[in-house]
Design an enzyme around this catalytic site. Structure first.
Site, PDB file in Angstrom:
ATOM      1  N   THR A  60      -7.090   6.835  10.049  1.00 13.26           N
ATOM      2  CA  THR A  60      -7.081   5.784   9.185  1.00 13.26           C
ATOM      3  C   THR A  60      -8.244   4.847   9.308  1.00 13.26           C
ATOM      4  O   THR A  60      -9.229   5.212   9.924  1.00 13.26           O
ATOM      5  CB  THR A  60      -5.814   5.016   9.676  1.00 13.26           C
ATOM      6  OG1 THR A  60      -5.605   3.986   8.695  1.00 13.26           O
ATOM      7  CG2 THR A  60      -5.744   4.469  10.951  1.00 13.26           C
TER       8      THR A  60
ATOM      9  N   ASP B 140      -0.097   4.661  -0.117  1.00  9.10           N
ATOM     10  CA  ASP B 140      -0.559   5.816   0.353  1.00  9.10           C
ATOM     11  C   ASP B 140       0.236   6.776   0.999  1.00  9.10           C
ATOM     12  O   ASP B 140       0.122   7.910   0.793  1.00  9.10           O
ATOM     13  CB  ASP B 140      -2.077   5.251   1.248  1.00  9.10           C
ATOM     14  CG  ASP B 140      -3.050   4.532   0.780  1.00  9.10           C
ATOM     15  OD1 ASP B 140      -2.979   4.285  -0.270  1.00  9.10           O
ATOM     16  OD2 ASP B 140      -3.881   4.073   1.481  1.00  9.10           O
ATOM     17  N   HIS B 141       1.087   6.264   1.965  1.00  8.04           N
ATOM     18  CA  HIS B 141       1.808   7.121   2.816  1.00  8.04           C
ATOM     19  C   HIS B 141       3.013   7.635   2.177  1.00  8.04           C
ATOM     20  O   HIS B 141       3.701   8.441   2.560  1.00  8.04           O
ATOM     21  CB  HIS B 141       2.051   6.616   3.946  1.00  8.04           C
ATOM     22  CG  HIS B 141       0.596   6.279   4.866  1.00  8.04           C
ATOM     23  ND1 HIS B 141      -0.162   7.364   5.199  1.00  8.04           N
ATOM     24  CD2 HIS B 141       0.148   5.219   4.981  1.00  8.04           C
ATOM     25  CE1 HIS B 141      -1.261   6.928   5.587  1.00  8.04           C
ATOM     26  NE2 HIS B 141      -1.066   5.460   5.448  1.00  8.04           N
TER      27      HIS B 141
ATOM     28  N   GLY C 289       1.075  -1.338   4.311  1.00  9.17           N
ATOM     29  CA  GLY C 289       1.643   0.031   3.730  1.00  9.17           C
ATOM     30  C   GLY C 289       2.327   0.811   4.804  1.00  9.17           C
ATOM     31  O   GLY C 289       3.699   1.012   4.627  1.00  9.17           O
ATOM     32  N   HIS C 290       1.670   1.436   5.904  1.00  5.90           N
ATOM     33  CA  HIS C 290       2.335   2.344   6.540  1.00  5.90           C
ATOM     34  C   HIS C 290       3.468   2.063   7.249  1.00  5.90           C
ATOM     35  O   HIS C 290       4.615   2.717   7.275  1.00  5.90           O
ATOM     36  CB  HIS C 290       1.292   2.712   7.693  1.00  5.90           C
ATOM     37  CG  HIS C 290       1.964   3.758   8.725  1.00  5.90           C
ATOM     38  ND1 HIS C 290       2.292   3.591   9.874  1.00  5.90           N
ATOM     39  CD2 HIS C 290       1.673   5.139   8.630  1.00  5.90           C
ATOM     40  CE1 HIS C 290       2.740   4.658  10.593  1.00  5.90           C
ATOM     41  NE2 HIS C 290       2.366   5.501   9.672  1.00  5.90           N
TER      42      HIS C 290
ATOM     43  N   HIS D 276      -4.218  11.654   0.706  1.00  7.84           N
ATOM     44  CA  HIS D 276      -3.091  11.167   0.214  1.00  7.84           C
ATOM     45  C   HIS D 276      -3.091  10.756  -1.327  1.00  7.84           C
ATOM     46  O   HIS D 276      -2.606  11.674  -2.170  1.00  7.84           O
ATOM     47  CB  HIS D 276      -2.473   9.975   1.192  1.00  7.84           C
ATOM     48  CG  HIS D 276      -3.541   9.158   1.517  1.00  7.84           C
ATOM     49  ND1 HIS D 276      -4.299   8.374   0.751  1.00  7.84           N
ATOM     50  CD2 HIS D 276      -3.930   8.719   2.674  1.00  7.84           C
ATOM     51  CE1 HIS D 276      -5.162   7.438   1.285  1.00  7.84           C
ATOM     52  NE2 HIS D 276      -4.740   7.622   2.858  1.00  7.84           N
TER      53      HIS D 276
ATOM     54  N   GLU E  91     -11.407  -9.077   3.287  1.00  7.91           N
ATOM     55  CA  GLU E  91     -10.011  -8.631   3.865  1.00  7.91           C
ATOM     56  C   GLU E  91     -10.404  -8.628   5.490  1.00  7.91           C
ATOM     57  O   GLU E  91     -11.138  -7.857   5.709  1.00  7.91           O
ATOM     58  CB  GLU E  91      -9.372  -7.510   3.140  1.00  7.91           C
ATOM     59  CG  GLU E  91      -8.246  -7.260   3.719  1.00  7.91           C
ATOM     60  CD  GLU E  91      -7.338  -6.249   3.250  1.00  7.91           C
ATOM     61  OE1 GLU E  91      -7.352  -6.229   1.741  1.00  7.91           O
ATOM     62  OE2 GLU E  91      -6.667  -5.423   3.654  1.00  7.91           O
TER      63      GLU E  91
ATOM     64  N   ARG F 133       4.321  18.701   1.357  1.00  6.60           N
ATOM     65  CA  ARG F 133       4.700  19.888   0.676  1.00  6.60           C
ATOM     66  C   ARG F 133       4.238  20.419  -0.685  1.00  6.60           C
ATOM     67  O   ARG F 133       4.765  21.281  -1.242  1.00  6.60           O
ATOM     68  CB  ARG F 133       6.224  19.480   0.541  1.00  6.60           C
ATOM     69  CG  ARG F 133       7.197  19.804   1.692  1.00  6.60           C
ATOM     70  CD  ARG F 133       7.352  21.190   2.042  1.00  6.60           C
ATOM     71  NE  ARG F 133       8.099  21.365   3.237  1.00  6.60           N
ATOM     72  CZ  ARG F 133       9.400  21.400   3.553  1.00  6.60           C
ATOM     73  NH1 ARG F 133       9.990  21.585   2.387  1.00  6.60           N
ATOM     74  NH2 ARG F 133       9.783  21.518   4.722  1.00  6.60           N
TER      75      ARG F 133
ATOM     76  N   GLY G 263      -1.989  -2.344   9.897  1.00  9.43           N
ATOM     77  CA  GLY G 263      -1.109  -2.036  11.058  1.00  9.43           C
ATOM     78  C   GLY G 263      -0.237  -3.123  11.216  1.00  9.43           C
ATOM     79  O   GLY G 263       0.640  -3.234  12.134  1.00  9.43           O
TER      80      GLY G 263
ATOM     81  N   GLU H 149      -8.498   0.774  -3.167  1.00 11.40           N
ATOM     82  CA  GLU H 149      -9.447   0.679  -1.812  1.00 11.40           C
ATOM     83  C   GLU H 149     -10.297   1.857  -1.861  1.00 11.40           C
ATOM     84  O   GLU H 149      -9.729   2.955  -2.411  1.00 11.40           O
ATOM     85  CB  GLU H 149      -8.757   1.001  -0.676  1.00 11.40           C
ATOM     86  CG  GLU H 149      -7.909  -0.538  -0.306  1.00 11.40           C
ATOM     87  CD  GLU H 149      -6.896  -0.142   1.165  1.00 11.40           C
ATOM     88  OE1 GLU H 149      -7.100   1.037   1.566  1.00 11.40           O
ATOM     89  OE2 GLU H 149      -6.041  -0.812   1.321  1.00 11.40           O
TER      90      GLU H 149
ATOM     91  N   ASN I 204       0.803  -1.286  -0.165  1.00 10.83           N
ATOM     92  CA  ASN I 204      -0.191  -0.031   0.255  1.00 10.83           C
ATOM     93  C   ASN I 204       0.778   1.252   0.027  1.00 10.83           C
ATOM     94  O   ASN I 204       1.725   1.541   1.025  1.00 10.83           O
ATOM     95  CB  ASN I 204      -0.761  -0.152   1.278  1.00 10.83           C
ATOM     96  CG  ASN I 204      -1.835   1.048   1.383  1.00 10.83           C
ATOM     97  OD1 ASN I 204      -1.405   2.244   1.198  1.00 10.83           O
ATOM     98  ND2 ASN I 204      -3.027   0.949   1.677  1.00 10.83           N
TER      99      ASN I 204
HETATM  100  N1  PXP Z   1      -5.999  -2.968   4.039  1.00 10.98           N
HETATM  101  C1  PXP Z   1      -6.897  -2.142   3.905  1.00 10.98           C
HETATM  102  C2  PXP Z   1      -8.247  -2.559   3.574  1.00 10.98           C
HETATM  103  C3  PXP Z   1      -6.535  -0.891   4.620  1.00 10.98           C
HETATM  104  O1  PXP Z   1      -7.683   0.158   4.581  1.00 10.98           O
HETATM  105  C4  PXP Z   1      -5.075  -0.526   4.618  1.00 10.98           C
HETATM  106  C5  PXP Z   1      -4.982   0.928   5.384  1.00 10.98           C
HETATM  107  O2  PXP Z   1      -5.233   1.696   4.136  1.00 10.98           O
HETATM  108  C6  PXP Z   1      -4.286  -1.321   4.611  1.00 10.98           C
HETATM  109  C7  PXP Z   1      -4.746  -2.811   4.285  1.00 10.98           C
HETATM  110  C8  PXP Z   1      -2.936  -1.022   5.067  1.00 10.98           C
HETATM  111  O3  PXP Z   1      -2.816  -0.861   6.329  1.00 10.98           O
HETATM  112  P1  PXP Z   1      -1.424  -0.253   7.052  1.00 10.98           P
HETATM  113  O4  PXP Z   1      -1.137   0.921   6.116  1.00 10.98           O
HETATM  114  O5  PXP Z   1      -1.513   0.097   8.416  1.00 10.98           O
HETATM  115  O6  PXP Z   1      -0.138  -1.431   6.836  1.00 10.98           O
END
Ligand code: PXP
Length: 251
Positions: free
Chosen positions: A103, A12-13, A215-216, A53, A154, A21, A194, A73, A10
């Site tokens: 989140t 996103d971050h 992701g994060h 994001h 999921e 910025r 997480g 997503e 993922n």
């Molecule tokens: N799966 C789903 C459906 C999510 O919404 C997220 C967070 O956007 C993740 C997985 C990934 O979570 P994390 O960024 O905490 O790893």
């Protein structure tokens, strides 16, 4: 030999840091390419209603330029449905979304607005998009997913990752039990939220969970050792946990 779990990275971050910025750096599309080289099986991106994001243009560029399958997503809103049907990602994961949350704090409410959710799932599925529902690891939620004609679920692993000691064991057991129930219902099972180097192995060891979306933590670790290295380490922890679990079962 059971298949290795798929790793959806993922990104996103990466966009969160870019947006701090403005401008173009760091580019989530570049991160997607790094993820592919590091052994990811897919790219996941959440286009939020407030675009905090990932942007619409990121989704367009990801769709046009990455080789890995894209998992979008999305909230089950008319706007997101239109975007998904336009870009036709390989997969779409329907998530709950609250404007004020930091989140995605919990699984989807699969009991309210069932007609609406069912229509959304059916329109995405008719367009050839593999739909998953982001739900709590709870048998009643799985039964509801079947009633909604979702082929994939999921599990939200946030409660497991946030807990410690005996509570974490209890949360893990909920995921294990839910994965067994999903198998009985012939639902494909994914998990995420997480997950870290510390928490991933126990989830990756569950043989019927075929995909983890992470992701994060990976983007955070990239600050210290690089994105490629953080993804490779996650990949190897997942693969090792699955291989060991398989070895234990066949011993
Ligand atoms: N799966 C789903 C459906 C999510 O919404 C997220 C967070 O956007 C993740 C997985 C990934 O979570 P994390 O960024 O905490 O790893």
């Amino acid at each position: 030999m059971k298949m290795k779990p798929r790793l959806g990275v993922n990104i996103d971050h990466v966009a969160t840091i870019r947006n701090a910025r403005g401008g173009r750096h760091p580019d989530p599309v570049r991160a997607a390419n790094v993820a592919e080289n590091a052994g990811a099986d897919g790219i996941t991106a959440h286009l939020r209603e407030d675009r905090r994001h990932i942007s619409d243009d990121d989704i367009r560029r990801l769709g046009e330029s990455i080789r890995l399958p894209l998992n979008l997503e999305m909230a089950a809103t008319p706007e997101m449905l239109e975007i998904a049907l336009h870009h036709k990602p390989r997969a779409a994961c329907i998530v709950p979304e609250k404007r004020e949350e930091r989140t995605t704090e919990g699984g989807l409410d699969v009991f309210s607005s069932q007609d609406h959710l069912k229509r959304c799932i059916s329109q995405l599925s008719d367009a050839g998009i593999r739909v998953s529902l982001f739900i709590e690891p709870d048998p009643r939620h799985l039964d509801a997913a079947v009633a909604l004609d979702a082929p994939v679920v999921e599990f939200h692993t946030g409660a497991y990752c946030d807990a410690a000691g005996a509570a974490r064991h209890r949360e893990l057991q909920r995921i294990i039990d839910a994965a067994a129930h999903a198998e009985d219902l012939a639902l494909e099972c994914h998990a995420g939220h997480g997950l870290t180097f510390e928490t991933v192995s126990a989830v990756a060891a569950i043989p019927t969970i075929v995909e983890l979306n992470i992701g994060h933590f990976l983007v955070g670790e990239a600050i210290f050792g690089g994105l490629e290295s953080s993804i490779k380490r996650m990949r190897s922890l997942m693969d090792r946990a699955r291989a060991e679990a398989h070895g234990e079962r066949s011993a």
